[in-house]
Design a protein around this motif. Structure first.
Motif, PDB file in Angstrom:
ATOM      1  N   UNK A  89      -4.170  25.902 106.949  1.00  0.00           N
ATOM      2  CA  UNK A  89      -2.854  26.475 106.699  1.00  0.00           C
ATOM      3  C   UNK A  89      -1.959  25.348 106.197  1.00  0.00           C
ATOM      4  N   UNK A  90      -1.257  25.555 105.103  1.00  0.00           N
ATOM      5  CA  UNK A  90      -0.426  24.486 104.547  1.00  0.00           C
ATOM      6  C   UNK A  90       0.766  24.153 105.430  1.00  0.00           C
ATOM      7  N   UNK A  91       1.001  24.954 106.452  1.00  0.00           N
ATOM      8  CA  UNK A  91       2.075  24.653 107.407  1.00  0.00           C
ATOM      9  C   UNK A  91       1.672  23.531 108.357  1.00  0.00           C
ATOM     10  N   UNK A  92       0.372  23.301 108.491  1.00  0.00           N
ATOM     11  CA  UNK A  92      -0.122  22.306 109.445  1.00  0.00           C
ATOM     12  C   UNK A  92      -0.098  20.909 108.830  1.00  0.00           C
ATOM     13  N   UNK A  93       0.052  19.883 109.687  1.00  0.00           N
ATOM     14  CA  UNK A  93       0.032  18.497 109.183  1.00  0.00           C
ATOM     15  C   UNK A  93      -1.269  18.207 108.423  1.00  0.00           C
ATOM     16  N   UNK A  94      -1.196  17.332 107.464  1.00  0.00           N
ATOM     17  CA  UNK A  94      -2.353  17.011 106.630  1.00  0.00           C
ATOM     18  C   UNK A  94      -2.738  15.536 106.774  1.00  0.00           C
ATOM     19  N   UNK A  95      -2.753  15.074 108.011  1.00  0.00           N
ATOM     20  CA  UNK A  95      -3.026  13.663 108.305  1.00  0.00           C
ATOM     21  C   UNK A  95      -4.457  13.249 107.974  1.00  0.00           C
ATOM     22  N   UNK A  96      -5.387  14.197 107.922  1.00  0.00           N
ATOM     23  CA  UNK A  96      -6.800  13.877 107.694  1.00  0.00           C
ATOM     24  C   UNK A  96      -7.101  13.543 106.229  1.00  0.00           C
ATOM     25  N   UNK A  97      -6.107  13.658 105.372  1.00  0.00           N
ATOM     26  CA  UNK A  97      -6.278  13.346 103.956  1.00  0.00           C
ATOM     27  C   UNK A  97      -5.506  12.065 103.648  1.00  0.00           C
ATOM     28  N   UNK A  98      -6.118  11.196 102.846  1.00  0.00           N
ATOM     29  CA  UNK A  98      -5.442   9.943 102.503  1.00  0.00           C
ATOM     30  C   UNK A  98      -4.220  10.214 101.632  1.00  0.00           C
ATOM     31  N   UNK A  99      -3.360   9.223 101.531  1.00  0.00           N
ATOM     32  CA  UNK A  99      -2.161   9.335 100.693  1.00  0.00           C
ATOM     33  C   UNK A  99      -2.557   9.720  99.272  1.00  0.00           C
ATOM     34  N   UNK A 100      -1.701  10.493  98.626  1.00  0.00           N
ATOM     35  CA  UNK A 100      -1.986  11.024  97.302  1.00  0.00           C
ATOM     36  C   UNK A 100      -0.931  10.568  96.300  1.00  0.00           C
ATOM     37  N   UNK A 101      -1.356  10.416  95.051  1.00  0.00           N
ATOM     38  CA  UNK A 101      -0.422  10.101  93.967  1.00  0.00           C
ATOM     39  C   UNK A 101       0.399  11.325  93.574  1.00  0.00           C
ATOM     40  N   UNK A 102      -0.227  12.494  93.713  1.00  0.00           N
ATOM     41  CA  UNK A 102       0.393  13.745  93.268  1.00  0.00           C
ATOM     42  C   UNK A 102       0.146  14.833  94.307  1.00  0.00           C
ATOM     43  N   UNK A 103       1.177  15.623  94.578  1.00  0.00           N
ATOM     44  CA  UNK A 103       1.007  16.870  95.315  1.00  0.00           C
ATOM     45  C   UNK A 103       1.456  17.975  94.375  1.00  0.00           C
ATOM     46  N   UNK A 104       0.583  18.958  94.231  1.00  0.00           N
ATOM     47  CA  UNK A 104       0.771  20.061  93.294  1.00  0.00           C
ATOM     48  C   UNK A 104       0.745  21.365  94.095  1.00  0.00           C
ATOM     49  N   UNK A 105       1.802  22.143  93.987  1.00  0.00           N
ATOM     50  CA  UNK A 105       1.898  23.416  94.716  1.00  0.00           C
ATOM     51  C   UNK A 105       2.323  24.518  93.756  1.00  0.00           C
ATOM     52  N   UNK A 106       1.356  25.278  93.296  1.00  0.00           N
ATOM     53  CA  UNK A 106       1.600  26.343  92.324  1.00  0.00           C
ATOM     54  C   UNK A 106       1.672  27.686  93.065  1.00  0.00           C
ATOM     55  N   UNK A 107       2.902  28.176  93.229  1.00  0.00           N
ATOM     56  CA  UNK A 107       3.162  29.461  93.878  1.00  0.00           C
ATOM     57  C   UNK A 107       2.600  29.548  95.302  1.00  0.00           C
ATOM     58  N   UNK A 108       2.703  28.447  96.042  1.00  0.00           N
ATOM     59  CA  UNK A 108       2.190  28.450  97.415  1.00  0.00           C
ATOM     60  C   UNK A 108       3.243  28.143  98.472  1.00  0.00           C
ATOM     61  N   UNK A 109       4.439  27.747  98.086  1.00  0.00           N
ATOM     62  CA  UNK A 109       5.433  27.321  99.075  1.00  0.00           C
ATOM     63  C   UNK A 109       6.524  28.345  99.360  1.00  0.00           C
ATOM     64  N   UNK A 110       6.504  29.480  98.712  1.00  0.00           N
ATOM     65  CA  UNK A 110       7.616  30.418  98.860  1.00  0.00           C
ATOM     66  C   UNK A 110       7.321  31.585  99.811  1.00  0.00           C
ATOM     67  N   UNK A 111       6.416  31.407 100.744  1.00  0.00           N
ATOM     68  CA  UNK A 111       6.051  32.483 101.665  1.00  0.00           C
ATOM     69  C   UNK A 111       6.645  32.322 103.058  1.00  0.00           C
ATOM     70  N   UNK A 112       7.432  31.300 103.280  1.00  0.00           N
ATOM     71  CA  UNK A 112       7.768  30.911 104.639  1.00  0.00           C
ATOM     72  C   UNK A 112       9.257  30.974 104.946  1.00  0.00           C
ATOM     73  N   UNK A 113       9.533  31.015 106.227  1.00  0.00           N
ATOM     74  CA  UNK A 113      10.917  30.929 106.688  1.00  0.00           C
ATOM     75  C   UNK A 113      11.436  29.521 106.410  1.00  0.00           C
TER      76      UNK A 113
END
Length: 174
Positions: A89-113
């Protein structure tokens, strides 16, 4: 609010069909900037059917992808093991992934309070390199769907599923 179990079922069914696999213009525009900035790693947050993740990978980026739909992620892992696929779930922390140069969110962030959206943006800030790039495409208050369905408060409406329609000011505060 739709519970996570309902969302998993919704998106597993949505991505179960053989949808068009054409790359969208948002991904193409993002890639031009990413390449001009010499970025190498990309996290696709809410990757859906994985088409954008595959596009970025084929264009030379080290792609990592997260989505809620377990069946889709399992299928993508089997078909394309060259990409790091995570069912989460994208609401959960993402600590298990190393730092990224880019974060890309195509129509995935507008579902939440609002409070959850703010939390997601904090999670993104933690995983994004200091000079990283963030690409977000979301529904806005100028979208034809704005105002349709059951009003849930603020700019949130339920019409098929819940959407939070963003304004520029809303993006700036998050």
């Amino acid at each position: 609010m739709i519970e996570s179990k309902e969302l998993v079922s919704y998106w597993d069914n949505a991505w179960n069909s053989n949808d068009s696999i054409e790359v969208n213009t948002f991904a193409e525009a993002a890639l031009k900037i990413v390449k001009s900035e010499n970025k190498n790693t990309l996290l696709d947050l809410g990757c859906g059917n994985g088409i954008d993740s595959l596009f970025f990978h084929h264009m030379g980026l080290s792609a990592t992808a997260i989505d809620l739909a377990q069946k889709t992620i399992d299928s993508l892992k089997n078909e394309h093991p060259e990409i790091a696929w995570y069912c989460q779930d994208i609401k959960d922390p993402i600590h298990h992934i190393s730092k990224q140069d880019v974060v890309y969110a195509h129509l995935s962030l507008h579902y939440f309070e609002d409070d959850v959206t703010a939390k997601i943006f904090r999670n993104i800030a933690e995983i994004l390199n200091e000079d990283g790039l963030l690409f977000v495409k979301c529904k806005s208050t100028k979208d034809p769907l704005f105002g349709m369905g059951n009003h849930l408060g603020g700019n949130r409406y339920h019409h098929g599923h819940t959407r939070n329609f963003f304004t520029v000011g809303y993006m700036m505060q998050n």
